[in-house]
Design a protein around this motif. Structure first.
Motif, PDB file in Angstrom:
ATOM      1  N   LEU B 195       0.868  -1.165   0.000  1.00 31.97           N
ATOM      2  CA  LEU B 195       0.000   0.000   0.000  1.00 31.97           C
ATOM      3  C   LEU B 195       0.909   1.220   0.000  1.00 31.97           C
ATOM      4  O   LEU B 195       1.788   1.355   0.854  1.00 31.97           O
ATOM      5  CB  LEU B 195      -0.890  -0.003   1.245  1.00 31.97           C
ATOM      6  CG  LEU B 195      -1.713  -1.280   1.424  1.00 31.97           C
ATOM      7  CD1 LEU B 195      -2.629  -1.151   2.615  1.00 31.97           C
ATOM      8  CD2 LEU B 195      -2.510  -1.569   0.169  1.00 31.97           C
ATOM      9  N   ALA B 196       0.688   2.106  -0.970  1.00 31.81           N
ATOM     10  CA  ALA B 196       1.664   3.169  -1.209  1.00 31.81           C
ATOM     11  C   ALA B 196       1.867   4.089  -0.011  1.00 31.81           C
ATOM     12  O   ALA B 196       2.987   4.499   0.276  1.00 31.81           O
ATOM     13  CB  ALA B 196       1.241   3.964  -2.433  1.00 31.81           C
ATOM     14  N   SER B 197       0.803   4.426   0.713  1.00 40.42           N
ATOM     15  CA  SER B 197       1.008   5.406   1.777  1.00 40.42           C
ATOM     16  C   SER B 197       1.468   4.773   3.085  1.00 40.42           C
ATOM     17  O   SER B 197       2.323   5.322   3.774  1.00 40.42           O
ATOM     18  CB  SER B 197      -0.255   6.229   1.985  1.00 40.42           C
ATOM     19  OG  SER B 197      -1.337   5.383   2.236  1.00 40.42           O
ATOM     20  N   SER B 198       0.928   3.598   3.434  1.00 42.50           N
ATOM     21  CA  SER B 198       1.330   3.010   4.722  1.00 42.50           C
ATOM     22  C   SER B 198       2.537   2.088   4.590  1.00 42.50           C
ATOM     23  O   SER B 198       3.177   1.753   5.572  1.00 42.50           O
ATOM     24  CB  SER B 198       0.155   2.225   5.312  1.00 42.50           C
ATOM     25  OG  SER B 198      -0.159   1.134   4.472  1.00 42.50           O
ATOM     26  N   ILE B 223      -7.154   1.277   6.733  1.00 47.09           N
ATOM     27  CA  ILE B 223      -7.035   1.438   5.275  1.00 47.09           C
ATOM     28  C   ILE B 223      -8.128   2.364   4.785  1.00 47.09           C
ATOM     29  O   ILE B 223      -9.296   2.218   5.153  1.00 47.09           O
ATOM     30  CB  ILE B 223      -7.167   0.073   4.571  1.00 47.09           C
ATOM     31  CG1 ILE B 223      -6.075  -0.860   5.084  1.00 47.09           C
ATOM     32  CG2 ILE B 223      -7.038   0.239   3.067  1.00 47.09           C
ATOM     33  CD1 ILE B 223      -6.228  -2.256   4.595  1.00 47.09           C
ATOM     34  N   ILE B 224      -7.740   3.287   3.963  1.00 48.19           N
ATOM     35  CA  ILE B 224      -8.725   4.234   3.442  1.00 48.19           C
ATOM     36  C   ILE B 224      -8.981   3.916   1.970  1.00 48.19           C
ATOM     37  O   ILE B 224      -8.049   3.599   1.233  1.00 48.19           O
ATOM     38  CB  ILE B 224      -8.199   5.683   3.528  1.00 48.19           C
ATOM     39  CG1 ILE B 224      -7.320   5.843   4.763  1.00 48.19           C
ATOM     40  CG2 ILE B 224      -9.337   6.691   3.532  1.00 48.19           C
ATOM     41  CD1 ILE B 224      -6.107   6.679   4.525  1.00 48.19           C
ATOM     42  N   ALA B 225     -10.234   4.024   1.583  1.00 52.15           N
ATOM     43  CA  ALA B 225     -10.560   3.832   0.168  1.00 52.15           C
ATOM     44  C   ALA B 225      -9.858   4.911  -0.643  1.00 52.15           C
ATOM     45  O   ALA B 225      -9.781   6.063  -0.219  1.00 52.15           O
ATOM     46  CB  ALA B 225     -12.063   3.911  -0.027  1.00 52.15           C
ATOM     47  N   GLY B 226      -9.322   4.531  -1.789  1.00 46.12           N
ATOM     48  CA  GLY B 226      -8.635   5.492  -2.638  1.00 46.12           C
ATOM     49  C   GLY B 226      -7.125   5.419  -2.506  1.00 46.12           C
ATOM     50  O   GLY B 226      -6.405   6.032  -3.292  1.00 46.12           O
ATOM     51  N   MET B 246      -6.339   0.984  -6.982  1.00 50.51           N
ATOM     52  CA  MET B 246      -6.670   1.799  -5.821  1.00 50.51           C
ATOM     53  C   MET B 246      -7.616   1.011  -4.931  1.00 50.51           C
ATOM     54  O   MET B 246      -8.430   0.242  -5.428  1.00 50.51           O
ATOM     55  CB  MET B 246      -7.369   3.067  -6.279  1.00 50.51           C
ATOM     56  CG  MET B 246      -6.407   4.142  -6.703  1.00 50.51           C
ATOM     57  SD  MET B 246      -7.222   5.696  -6.638  1.00 50.51           S
ATOM     58  CE  MET B 246      -7.818   5.857  -8.273  1.00 50.51           C
ATOM     59  N   ILE B 247      -7.492   1.226  -3.622  1.00 50.36           N
ATOM     60  CA  ILE B 247      -8.403   0.560  -2.705  1.00 50.36           C
ATOM     61  C   ILE B 247      -9.820   1.029  -3.025  1.00 50.36           C
ATOM     62  O   ILE B 247     -10.094   2.226  -3.068  1.00 50.36           O
ATOM     63  CB  ILE B 247      -8.073   0.930  -1.240  1.00 50.36           C
ATOM     64  CG1 ILE B 247      -6.632   0.571  -0.907  1.00 50.36           C
ATOM     65  CG2 ILE B 247      -9.069   0.277  -0.300  1.00 50.36           C
ATOM     66  CD1 ILE B 247      -6.389  -0.865  -0.598  1.00 50.36           C
ATOM     67  N   ALA B 248     -10.690   0.072  -3.305  1.00 54.08           N
ATOM     68  CA  ALA B 248     -12.040   0.440  -3.706  1.00 54.08           C
ATOM     69  C   ALA B 248     -12.998   0.359  -2.527  1.00 54.08           C
ATOM     70  O   ALA B 248     -13.830   1.237  -2.328  1.00 54.08           O
ATOM     71  CB  ALA B 248     -12.522  -0.469  -4.813  1.00 54.08           C
TER      72      ALA B 248
END
Lengths: 173, 293
Positions: B195-198, B223-226, B246-248
Motif C-alpha cells: 500500500l503506497a502510503s502506509s 485502510i482508506i478507500a482510494g 486503488m483501494i475500492a
C-alpha cells in the motif's frame, strides 16, 4: 474433373456448414468486444450453435466435431482444457435424445428448452471449475453469462436459421 | 434413406448405434482425461493449447481489426455529443497538470542530484514488446487475454504486461505468434504488492471478479478507500513501484482493489522483461509509462 466431382465437393462443403459456423461463432465469442457495461463477460455463443445444430442436423455435427469445437473454445479462451468438450458433448447427447420434443415446435418452446439446457450446462461448468480450482468460484459472473446467453439466443438462432436455409435445405433434402 | 432394410442393414444398424454410443463415451472420457492431464502434465496440455491459439491468431487479428474500426466510430459519435463539456473539463485538467508538470520537473532534477550523490546505479532499460489484444476469455472462470505477439517477437513466459496506466498481468503461455496473459483479476493470480502510503506489504489475489482482494492484512490496519496499491517487487517478476490499482472498498474483513486498467478498453499492452538479477542497490528500472506513445 467432371461436374459430378464438383457437385460432390459442393455437397461436402455444405455438409461442413454446421461445424464451420460453430467454429466461427467460437472465434467470434473470443474477440475482444468492449461493451463497458458488461465487463468482460461474454455470452456462450458456441453453446447456442451446438444446441441448434444438435436439434436440426445432428448427423452433420457428430460427437467428434462437438469435441473439436469444445477443444478450440477452451484453447482460445484459456479455460481449463477439456471442460467445454465435456459440457458440449453432454448438451449434444441430451438434445439429440430429446430431438422429437424440439423438432417442428414453436420458437418459444425451443427457447424455453435452451433456457433449461443452458442453465444446466453452466451449472455443470461451475461445479467442475470449482472442483478443479478446489474452492467455490464466485457464481456471479457465471450467472451473468447464463442470463446473457439465454437473452441472446434468438439473435444467434436467427443467424443460424439463415445459414441453415442457405446451405443445407436446397442442395440435400 | 428410402431403401428397404436389407439383411446387411438389419445387422449393421445396431452395430452402428453401438459404435456411435461407444464413440460418444470415449470422447466424454477423453474430455475428462484432458482435464486430468492438464492437472498432471501442464506442459503437454499447454503446448496443445498454444498450437490451436497460434493457428487461430491470423483469423482473430483479421477479425478484430474491423471490430476496432466499428468501435472507434461508435466512440467518436458518442464523443461528438459531449464535446463541449469535455473541452471545459480538459482545459481545467490541463491547467492542473501543467502545475503538476512543474512539480515533477523539480522532483526529477532533485532526484537526479540525489542519485548522483549516492552514486546510484539505475536499473537497465528492460526489453519490451508491444502487442495487441486479439482475444478475450469472456468466460466466467478465467481472466486472460490472447495477444498477437509470441516467441518470434521475443515474448517469453513470465514477462510483465503493462499499459500506460499500470500493471495488467503476466505472460503465462507463449506460442510462436501468440501469447496468453493472465490478468491480475484471474483466480490464479497472486501478486506481492504494497500500500503506497502506509507501506504495508500484502498480496493481491484475483478471484475472477473485476476487483481483486488483498490477503494477509493485519486486522488493526487502518485502510482508506482510494489509497494507491503498487507492486512490491518481491518474487522478482515485477519491479517495485508499478501501479496496480486503488483501494475500492473496505468492509467485513475484506479489502477490494479497483485495478487502474479498464478491462473493456484493453487494447495494446506492453510486455516487459523485469526479471533481472535482484540487485539490492538498484532501484526500480527507469520505466516510461507514458500512455501517449
Amino acid at each position: 474433373m467432371n461436374s459430378g466431382t464438383w457437385s460432390r465437393i459442393d455437397q461436402l462443403a455444405r455438409k461442413l456448414a454446421p461445424f464451420v459456423t460453430t467454429v466461427l461463432l467460437v472465434v467470434l465469442s473470443c474477440l475482444p468486444i468492449s461493451v463497458s457495461e458488461m465487463g468482460s463477460i461474454a455470452p456462450a455463443i458456441s453453446l447456442m450453435a451446438v444446441f441448434y445444430w444438435s436439434i436440426q442436423r445432428p448427423e452433420l455435427l457428430p460427437p467428434i466435431a462437438v469435441f473439436a469445437i469444445g477443444f478450440i473454445q477452451d484453447a482460445l479462451s484459456g479455460e481449463v482444457l477439456g471442460l467445454s468438450p465435456f459440457v458440449f458433448l453432454l448438451v449434444h447427447a441430451i438434445v439429440v435424445g430429446q430431438r422429437r420434443f424440439f423438432l417442428g415446435k414453436s420458437f418459444l418452446l425451443i427457447w424455453w428448452g435452451f433456457t433449461v439446457v443452458a442453465a444446466g450446462a453452466e451449472l455443470i461448468l461451475w461445479i467442475l471449475a470449482s472442483l478443479i480450482a478446489l474452492h467455490l468460484i464466485d457464481p456471479e459472473p457465471i450467472l451473468m453469462q447464463t442470463v446473457l446467453t439465454i437473452a441472446l439466443f434468438p439473435c444467434i438462432s436467427w443467424l443460424l436459421v439463415r445459414v441453415h436455409r442457405a446451405f443445407l435445405t436446397s442442395a440435400d433434402a | 434413406m428410402a431403401q428397404r432394410p436389407g439383411p446387411v442393414l438389419r445387422i449393421s444398424t445396431p452395430i452402428r448405434a453401438f459404435a456411435q454410443r461407444f464413440a460418444f463415451l470415449m470422447l466424454l472420457a477423453g474430455a475428462i482425461g484432458l482435464v486430468v492431464l492438464g492437472k498432471i502434465d501442464t506442459l503437454l496440455v499447454e503446448r496443445a493449447r498454444v498450437h490451436v491459439a497460434d493457428a487461430f491468431t491470423p483469423i482473430l487479428s483479421a477479425l478484430s481489426e474491423p471490430l476496432r474500426t466499428v468501435e472507434s466510430v461508435v466512440e467518436e459519435l458518442r464523443d461528438l455529443g459531449r464535446l463541449r463539456a469535455e473541452n471545459d473539463l480538459l482545459r481545467e485538467q490541463n491547467e492542473r497538470l501543467l502545475r503538476w508538470q512543474t512539480v515533477a520537473r523539480q522532483l526529477e532534477s532533485e532526484n537526479r542530484e540525489l542519485r548522483e550523490l549516492m552514486n546510484f546505479k539505475s536499473g537497465r532499460v528492460p526489453n519490451q514488446v508491444t502487442a495487441r489484444v486479439i482475444a478475450d476469455s469472456g468466460g466466467a472462470f478465467v481472466r486472460s487475454v490472447l495477444v498477437d505477439a509470441g516467441a518470434r517477437d521475443g515474448v517469453e513466459k513470465g514477462l510483465a504486461a503493462v499499459t500506460g496506466l499500470g500493471l495488467v498481468g503476466r505472460v503465462i503461455e507463449v506460442g510462436n505468434r501468440s501469447a496468453r496473459i493472465l490478468l491480475v483479476t484471474d483466480l490464479n493470480s497472486r501478486i506481492p504488492v504494497v500500500l503506497a502510503s502506509s507501506g504495508q506489504r500484502t498480496v493481491l489475489a484475483g478471484d475472477n471478479s473485476d476487483r481483486p482482494r488483498l490477503l494477509y492484512l493485519p486486522v488493526d490496519l487502518n485502510i482508506i478507500a482510494g489509497e494507491r496499491v503498487v507492486t512490491s517487487g518481491h518474487g522478482g517478476v515485477f519491479p517495485p513501484g508499478l501501479p496496480v490499482g486503488m483501494i475500492a472498498r473496505v468492509g467485513q474483513g475484506e479489502v477490494r482493489v479497483e485495478p487502474l486498467i479498464g478491462w473493456s478498453e484493453l487494447d495494446i499492452v506492453r510486455l516487459i522483461d523485469f526479471r533481472q538479477p535482484v540487485d539490492e542497490l538498484a532501484g526500480p528500472p527507469m520505466l516510461d509509462l507514458d500512455p501517449g506513445r
